[in-house]
Design an enzyme around this catalytic site. Structure first.
Site, PDB file in Angstrom:
ATOM      1  N   SER A 163      32.685  -5.970  46.494  1.00  0.00           N
ATOM      2  CA  SER A 163      32.463  -7.310  46.994  1.00  0.00           C
ATOM      3  C   SER A 163      31.072  -7.798  46.579  1.00  0.00           C
ATOM      4  O   SER A 163      30.665  -7.613  45.437  1.00  0.00           O
ATOM      5  CB  SER A 163      32.659  -7.244  48.509  1.00  0.00           C
ATOM      6  OG  SER A 163      32.716  -8.485  49.081  1.00  0.00           O
ATOM      7  N   HIS A 188      41.988  -7.092  49.388  1.00  0.00           N
ATOM      8  CA  HIS A 188      40.589  -6.860  49.082  1.00  0.00           C
ATOM      9  C   HIS A 188      40.262  -5.359  49.131  1.00  0.00           C
ATOM     10  O   HIS A 188      39.593  -4.820  48.267  1.00  0.00           O
ATOM     11  CB  HIS A 188      39.773  -7.627  50.133  1.00  0.00           C
ATOM     12  CG  HIS A 188      38.375  -7.928  49.749  1.00  0.00           C
ATOM     13  ND1 HIS A 188      38.011  -8.383  48.503  1.00  0.00           N
ATOM     14  CD2 HIS A 188      37.228  -7.856  50.458  1.00  0.00           C
ATOM     15  CE1 HIS A 188      36.699  -8.564  48.475  1.00  0.00           C
ATOM     16  NE2 HIS A 188      36.205  -8.252  49.651  1.00  0.00           N
ATOM     17  N   ASP A 239      33.913 -22.530  47.404  1.00  0.00           N
ATOM     18  CA  ASP A 239      34.322 -23.915  47.153  1.00  0.00           C
ATOM     19  C   ASP A 239      33.674 -24.887  48.123  1.00  0.00           C
ATOM     20  O   ASP A 239      33.283 -25.980  47.760  1.00  0.00           O
ATOM     21  CB  ASP A 239      35.840 -24.058  47.254  1.00  0.00           C
ATOM     22  CG  ASP A 239      36.510 -23.356  46.092  1.00  0.00           C
ATOM     23  OD1 ASP A 239      35.788 -23.051  45.125  1.00  0.00           O
ATOM     24  OD2 ASP A 239      37.705 -23.112  46.168  1.00  0.00           O
TER      25      ASP A 239
END
Ligand code: NAG
Ligand code: NAG
Ligand code: NAG
Length: 379
Positions: A199, A298, A230
């Site tokens: 990550s 993930h 975003d």
């Protein structure tokens, strides 16, 4: 009164040097909520300071779009980066070692005739995460290496993800200086350092490699930066290599993409970022991960990596392919047509020194890896 004095002083320094906001820890220290903290943030926010400088770490600019978001990186004495050795004998962590006390690693069984693996955790994590000890145990069981876990909990545990992103550059440089010193004291060459990050930790490793060229290998379990941003305004997908881990950061960079967002979901990055990028199951929507299991995709990235060490009879053989469609249709070039052959995703990926996008399927359940020579057809 005293605090106000400091405040004034700081503003004067900010203004008089035009765009340099000296926020060096040696000048003031009020902790996270003290005036120095606010002055630094306000100064940045107003656009007066395009960089902060932290003693021997140098300056951090915010001239790039990806480094702009309002908050300057935190000072090193608030992030409190530590280095934690795991001993092969009792598999326990050493007490935390600071950057200035590199030589202490030798008190905890550091062996200067073998290589070094350094592990980097992600957003909101610390060196005490279970996957960190699972990975360390798997490495110690199968390989002969020193293991040092970098802990940057105080810098990663920010509710605001963008703040943690800013801190990755500071931690990256701290680790670079630690490695430089360790390499000099132990005469282990930089090429024998392997940095493994999950990550945001992968980007910390990237900044380490960018600051100190010659690092042997960086493995990235799924990058978390950019696409999740975003909301920050400017789109980060497709950002330049200065903003993230990229192949110039180490002699060999391999990445495992398990949570790329083909349809706007997922927190991983889909673009290629290394020499060798693996896209198990297309790089998104891992089998048996349900949509309500938020971190399942993930987490699969490090589960695959750990499995590559744990099951010797098993592998993650992959194939070079331009895209997922071509992979599903079975039109990828065969292994012999590719110079790097068909590398195995995970710890042994560096053996082929392959370059490109590699696709593979995995089992739905543990072990996810596939017995050698058994190919998985599309289900
Ligand atoms: C260091 O590693 C080498 C190579 O594996 C080994 O021969 C040696 O015994 C190790 N040294 C110590 C002090 O463990
Ligand atoms: C490492 O080896 C120990 C002892 O053989 C075993 O109990 C443990 O499960 C292994 N861990 C991993 C992650 O392979
Ligand atoms: C996938 O790659 C093939 C071969 O290069 C190409 O013909 C095709 O257009 C690509 N498909 C997509 C969806 O990009």
């Amino acid at each position: 009164m005293k605090a106000r004095g400091y405040l004034l002083f700081t503003i004067v320094v900010c203004l008089s040097s035009y765009d340099v906001c000296w926020a060096g820890s040696s000048w003031f220290h009020f902790g996270d909520w003290g005036p120095s903290h606010w002055v630094r943030e306000i100064c940045h926010w107003l656009g007066w300071c395009s960089q902060v400088c932290y003693d021997d770490l140098g300056c951090f600019e915010n001239t790039l779009e990806c480094h702009k978001p309002f908050f300057p990186p935190m000072p090193p004495d608030e992030i409190l980066t530590t280095f934690n050795m795991i001993s092969n004998d009792d598999r326990q962590f050493s007490p935390p070692i600071m950057r200035s006390e590199v030589e202490r690693v030798f008190d905890f069984g550091f062996n200067d005739s073998i290589g070094v693996v350094m592990i980097f955790h992600g957003w909101g994590e610390s060196h005490l995460k279970k996957w960190v000890s699972d990975l360390s145990n798997a490495l110690l069981n199968r390989t002969n290496t020193n293991i040092i876990v970098v802990d940057w909990y105080e810098g990663s545990d920010e509710l605001n993800y963008l703040k943690a992103v800013q801190n990755t550059r500071v931690v990256g440089r701290e680790v670079a200086l630690f490695i430089k010193s360790l390499s000099e004291q132990s005469s282990i060459s930089l090429s024998r350092f392997h940095l493994i990050g999950h990550s945001l930790g992968a980007h910390v490793a990237g900044y380490t490699g960018a600051y100190l060229s010659g690092i042997g290998r960086i493995t990235d379990y799924i990058s978390f930066i950019c696409t999740a941003l975003d909301a920050a305004g400017p789109a980060f997908e497709g950002t330049g290599p200065e903003c993230r881990l990229d192949e110039s950061d180490a002699l060999f960079v391999d990445a495992i993409h398990t949570d790329a967002p083909p349809n706007g979901e997922g927190v991983g990055i889909s673009q290629r970022i290394g020499h060798c990028d693996f896209y198990p199951n297309g790089g998104h929507d891992q089998p048996s991960c349900h949509f309500w299991q938020l971190t399942c995709n993930h987490a699969r990235s490090y589960e695959y990596f750990i499995e590559s060490l744990v099951f010797p009879g098993c592998s993650f053989t992959s194939i070079l392919c331009p895209n997922e469609t071509s992979f599903s249709e079975g039109t990828c070039p065969s292994c012999d047509e590719n110079e790097g052959g068909c590398p195995s995703m995970g710890y042994y990926a560096s053996e082929n020194q392959a370059n490109g996008k590699f696709y593979l399927r995995t089992h739905r359940k543990r072990p996810f890896c596939v017995k050698r020579h058994q190919s998985l057809k599309k289900t």
